[in-house]
Design a protein around this motif. Structure first.
Motif, PDB file in Angstrom:
ATOM      1  N   ILE A 120       0.843  -1.203   0.000  1.00 52.24           N
ATOM      2  CA  ILE A 120       0.000   0.000   0.000  1.00 52.24           C
ATOM      3  C   ILE A 120       0.876   1.249   0.000  1.00 52.24           C
ATOM      4  O   ILE A 120       0.608   2.212  -0.738  1.00 52.24           O
ATOM      5  CB  ILE A 120      -0.959  -0.017   1.207  1.00 52.24           C
ATOM      6  CG1 ILE A 120      -1.990  -1.128   1.026  1.00 52.24           C
ATOM      7  CG2 ILE A 120      -1.635   1.335   1.396  1.00 52.24           C
ATOM      8  CD1 ILE A 120      -2.837  -1.403   2.245  1.00 52.24           C
ATOM      9  N   LEU A 121       1.928   1.239   0.786  1.00 50.91           N
ATOM     10  CA  LEU A 121       2.841   2.369   0.834  1.00 50.91           C
ATOM     11  C   LEU A 121       3.503   2.598  -0.525  1.00 50.91           C
ATOM     12  O   LEU A 121       3.575   3.737  -1.009  1.00 50.91           O
ATOM     13  CB  LEU A 121       3.893   2.128   1.912  1.00 50.91           C
ATOM     14  CG  LEU A 121       4.921   3.216   2.134  1.00 50.91           C
ATOM     15  CD1 LEU A 121       4.242   4.471   2.663  1.00 50.91           C
ATOM     16  CD2 LEU A 121       5.989   2.741   3.090  1.00 50.91           C
ATOM     17  N   VAL A 122       3.973   1.531  -1.150  1.00 52.12           N
ATOM     18  CA  VAL A 122       4.613   1.653  -2.464  1.00 52.12           C
ATOM     19  C   VAL A 122       3.614   2.172  -3.492  1.00 52.12           C
ATOM     20  O   VAL A 122       3.937   3.035  -4.314  1.00 52.12           O
ATOM     21  CB  VAL A 122       5.222   0.299  -2.892  1.00 52.12           C
ATOM     22  CG1 VAL A 122       5.615   0.309  -4.344  1.00 52.12           C
ATOM     23  CG2 VAL A 122       6.427  -0.032  -2.019  1.00 52.12           C
ATOM     24  N   LYS A 123       2.380   1.676  -3.455  1.00 55.13           N
ATOM     25  CA  LYS A 123       1.355   2.158  -4.393  1.00 55.13           C
ATOM     26  C   LYS A 123       1.109   3.649  -4.197  1.00 55.13           C
ATOM     27  O   LYS A 123       1.035   4.407  -5.172  1.00 55.13           O
ATOM     28  CB  LYS A 123       0.055   1.389  -4.209  1.00 55.13           C
ATOM     29  CG  LYS A 123      -1.049   1.846  -5.163  1.00 55.13           C
ATOM     30  CD  LYS A 123      -2.398   1.389  -4.713  1.00 55.13           C
ATOM     31  CE  LYS A 123      -3.089   2.279  -3.809  1.00 55.13           C
ATOM     32  NZ  LYS A 123      -3.686   3.466  -3.934  1.00 55.13           N
ATOM     33  N   ASP A 124       0.993   4.081  -2.958  1.00 58.07           N
ATOM     34  CA  ASP A 124       0.746   5.492  -2.676  1.00 58.07           C
ATOM     35  C   ASP A 124       1.905   6.385  -3.108  1.00 58.07           C
ATOM     36  O   ASP A 124       1.698   7.535  -3.490  1.00 58.07           O
ATOM     37  CB  ASP A 124       0.469   5.704  -1.186  1.00 58.07           C
ATOM     38  CG  ASP A 124      -0.876   5.147  -0.771  1.00 58.07           C
ATOM     39  OD1 ASP A 124      -1.702   4.848  -1.664  1.00 58.07           O
ATOM     40  OD2 ASP A 124      -1.102   5.002   0.445  1.00 58.07           O
ATOM     41  N   ILE A 125       3.113   5.873  -3.026  1.00 63.87           N
ATOM     42  CA  ILE A 125       4.276   6.665  -3.410  1.00 63.87           C
ATOM     43  C   ILE A 125       4.449   6.694  -4.926  1.00 63.87           C
ATOM     44  O   ILE A 125       4.701   7.737  -5.518  1.00 63.87           O
ATOM     45  CB  ILE A 125       5.550   6.122  -2.727  1.00 63.87           C
ATOM     46  CG1 ILE A 125       5.496   6.415  -1.236  1.00 63.87           C
ATOM     47  CG2 ILE A 125       6.807   6.723  -3.343  1.00 63.87           C
ATOM     48  CD1 ILE A 125       6.606   5.775  -0.447  1.00 63.87           C
ATOM     49  N   TRP A 126       4.310   5.535  -5.577  1.00 60.75           N
ATOM     50  CA  TRP A 126       4.627   5.457  -6.991  1.00 60.75           C
ATOM     51  C   TRP A 126       3.496   5.886  -7.928  1.00 60.75           C
ATOM     52  O   TRP A 126       3.753   6.234  -9.068  1.00 60.75           O
ATOM     53  CB  TRP A 126       5.088   4.047  -7.355  1.00 60.75           C
ATOM     54  CG  TRP A 126       6.519   3.852  -6.972  1.00 60.75           C
ATOM     55  CD1 TRP A 126       6.985   3.206  -5.885  1.00 60.75           C
ATOM     56  CD2 TRP A 126       7.659   4.364  -7.658  1.00 60.75           C
ATOM     57  NE1 TRP A 126       8.349   3.273  -5.843  1.00 60.75           N
ATOM     58  CE2 TRP A 126       8.794   3.973  -6.928  1.00 60.75           C
ATOM     59  CE3 TRP A 126       7.834   5.113  -8.810  1.00 60.75           C
ATOM     60  CZ2 TRP A 126      10.077   4.311  -7.314  1.00 60.75           C
ATOM     61  CZ3 TRP A 126       9.113   5.450  -9.200  1.00 60.75           C
ATOM     62  CH2 TRP A 126      10.221   5.047  -8.452  1.00 60.75           C
ATOM     63  N   THR A 127       2.254   5.889  -7.478  1.00 60.02           N
ATOM     64  CA  THR A 127       1.158   6.281  -8.365  1.00 60.02           C
ATOM     65  C   THR A 127       1.328   7.714  -8.872  1.00 60.02           C
ATOM     66  O   THR A 127       1.258   7.943 -10.092  1.00 60.02           O
ATOM     67  CB  THR A 127      -0.203   6.103  -7.653  1.00 60.02           C
ATOM     68  OG1 THR A 127      -0.356   4.733  -7.318  1.00 60.02           O
ATOM     69  CG2 THR A 127      -1.342   6.541  -8.546  1.00 60.02           C
ATOM     70  N   PRO A 128       1.581   8.710  -8.023  1.00 59.63           N
ATOM     71  CA  PRO A 128       1.773  10.063  -8.560  1.00 59.63           C
ATOM     72  C   PRO A 128       3.002  10.184  -9.463  1.00 59.63           C
ATOM     73  O   PRO A 128       2.981  10.932 -10.445  1.00 59.63           O
ATOM     74  CB  PRO A 128       1.937  10.939  -7.317  1.00 59.63           C
ATOM     75  CG  PRO A 128       1.448  10.142  -6.181  1.00 59.63           C
ATOM     76  CD  PRO A 128       1.567   8.717  -6.562  1.00 59.63           C
ATOM     77  N   VAL A 129       4.052   9.452  -9.136  1.00 63.68           N
ATOM     78  CA  VAL A 129       5.264   9.511  -9.960  1.00 63.68           C
ATOM     79  C   VAL A 129       4.983   8.964 -11.352  1.00 63.68           C
ATOM     80  O   VAL A 129       5.348   9.577 -12.372  1.00 63.68           O
ATOM     81  CB  VAL A 129       6.415   8.731  -9.285  1.00 63.68           C
ATOM     82  CG1 VAL A 129       7.619   8.630 -10.208  1.00 63.68           C
ATOM     83  CG2 VAL A 129       6.792   9.366  -7.971  1.00 63.68           C
ATOM     84  N   LEU A 130       4.324   7.818 -11.415  1.00 68.57           N
ATOM     85  CA  LEU A 130       4.005   7.230 -12.720  1.00 68.57           C
ATOM     86  C   LEU A 130       3.016   8.098 -13.497  1.00 68.57           C
ATOM     87  O   LEU A 130       3.107   8.194 -14.730  1.00 68.57           O
ATOM     88  CB  LEU A 130       3.472   5.816 -12.546  1.00 68.57           C
ATOM     89  CG  LEU A 130       4.495   4.788 -12.064  1.00 68.57           C
ATOM     90  CD1 LEU A 130       3.821   3.456 -11.809  1.00 68.57           C
ATOM     91  CD2 LEU A 130       5.625   4.641 -13.060  1.00 68.57           C
ATOM     92  N   MET A 131       2.065   8.721 -12.812  1.00 64.47           N
ATOM     93  CA  MET A 131       1.122   9.617 -13.487  1.00 64.47           C
ATOM     94  C   MET A 131       1.841  10.833 -14.061  1.00 64.47           C
ATOM     95  O   MET A 131       1.455  11.349 -15.100  1.00 64.47           O
ATOM     96  CB  MET A 131       0.027  10.079 -12.513  1.00 64.47           C
ATOM     97  CG  MET A 131      -0.896   8.988 -12.090  1.00 64.47           C
ATOM     98  SD  MET A 131      -1.776   8.305 -13.492  1.00 64.47           S
ATOM     99  CE  MET A 131      -2.663   7.018 -12.687  1.00 64.47           C
ATOM    100  N   PHE A 132       2.872  11.293 -13.368  1.00 61.06           N
ATOM    101  CA  PHE A 132       3.641  12.424 -13.872  1.00 61.06           C
ATOM    102  C   PHE A 132       4.478  12.026 -15.087  1.00 61.06           C
ATOM    103  O   PHE A 132       4.572  12.760 -16.057  1.00 61.06           O
ATOM    104  CB  PHE A 132       4.544  12.977 -12.765  1.00 61.06           C
ATOM    105  CG  PHE A 132       5.392  14.132 -13.203  1.00 61.06           C
ATOM    106  CD1 PHE A 132       4.838  15.395 -13.334  1.00 61.06           C
ATOM    107  CD2 PHE A 132       6.737  13.954 -13.493  1.00 61.06           C
ATOM    108  CE1 PHE A 132       5.612  16.454 -13.751  1.00 61.06           C
ATOM    109  CE2 PHE A 132       7.517  15.003 -13.904  1.00 61.06           C
ATOM    110  CZ  PHE A 132       6.960  16.271 -14.037  1.00 61.06           C
ATOM    111  N   ILE A 133       5.085  10.850 -15.023  1.00 66.74           N
ATOM    112  CA  ILE A 133       5.949  10.396 -16.125  1.00 66.74           C
ATOM    113  C   ILE A 133       5.118   9.985 -17.327  1.00 66.74           C
ATOM    114  O   ILE A 133       5.469  10.297 -18.473  1.00 66.74           O
ATOM    115  CB  ILE A 133       6.847   9.233 -15.652  1.00 66.74           C
ATOM    116  CG1 ILE A 133       7.823   9.727 -14.591  1.00 66.74           C
ATOM    117  CG2 ILE A 133       7.608   8.629 -16.827  1.00 66.74           C
ATOM    118  CD1 ILE A 133       8.634   8.629 -13.935  1.00 66.74           C
ATOM    119  N   PHE A 134       4.021   9.278 -17.097  1.00 63.10           N
ATOM    120  CA  PHE A 134       3.157   8.795 -18.176  1.00 63.10           C
ATOM    121  C   PHE A 134       1.760   9.382 -18.006  1.00 63.10           C
ATOM    122  O   PHE A 134       0.877   8.737 -17.440  1.00 63.10           O
ATOM    123  CB  PHE A 134       3.071   7.260 -18.159  1.00 63.10           C
ATOM    124  CG  PHE A 134       4.409   6.585 -18.212  1.00 63.10           C
ATOM    125  CD1 PHE A 134       5.148   6.550 -19.388  1.00 63.10           C
ATOM    126  CD2 PHE A 134       4.922   5.965 -17.090  1.00 63.10           C
ATOM    127  CE1 PHE A 134       6.378   5.926 -19.431  1.00 63.10           C
ATOM    128  CE2 PHE A 134       6.151   5.325 -17.115  1.00 63.10           C
ATOM    129  CZ  PHE A 134       6.879   5.303 -18.303  1.00 63.10           C
TER     130      PHE A 134
END
Length: 147
Positions: free
Chosen positions: A127-141
């Motif tokens: 859950i922590l990884v999902k919360d951290i990486w979702t905005p990053v991936l949305m920014f990149i893609f």
């Protein structure tokens, strides 16, 4: 509060057997510096470090600092006790110490509790990884927002 080194040695003459036994450069130690470094880095960069800022923000700097100090002392003391018990019983794992001290039923109980605890830790980490990486991936893609 804590006894001095001399007082401890006077009460327990064979206590030196508990410290660094086998000695730090013994061939019985089955790890190398590289794996120790990777283990330390993995521990330091775990999910706990990632959640410290929000814990400090919600609890406050003083209570959070006090709780971190208390947690560090409790962790150090429990690791000392666990290592001491392992050396005195000649075992090398948490389950083995439990079996020697309390029997097979307790070993099974502790193993089940550890399994459940680690299962919840894995879920929390995902859950922590999902919360951290979702905005990053949305920014990149940005196209992922449409998906």
């Amino acid at each position: 509060f804590w006894p001095t080194r001399e007082e401890v040695i006077a009460r327990h003459p064979n206590i030196n057997d508990e410290f660094l036994n086998p000695v730090y450069d013994s061939t019985l130690r089955k790890t190398d510096p590289l794996s120790a470094i990777f283990n330390l880095v993995a521990t330091v960069c775990g999910g706990g470090v990632l959640t410290l800022p929000i814990a400090f923000a919600r609890a406050g700097i003083i209570p959070s600092t006090i709780m971190m100090i208390v947690s560090a002392i409790a962790t150090d003391f429990s690791m000392y006790i666990l290592c001491s018990c392992a050396r005195r019983t000649g075992t090398n794992s948490y389950g083995d110490v439990t079996r020697v001290a309390f029997g097979t039923t307790a070993e099974i109980g502790v193993t089940v509790l550890l399994f459940v605890f680690l299962l919840f830790v894995i879920v929390a980490y995902f859950i922590l990884v999902k919360d951290i990486w979702t905005p990053v991936l949305m920014f990149i893609f940005p196209k992922l927002k449409e998906w």
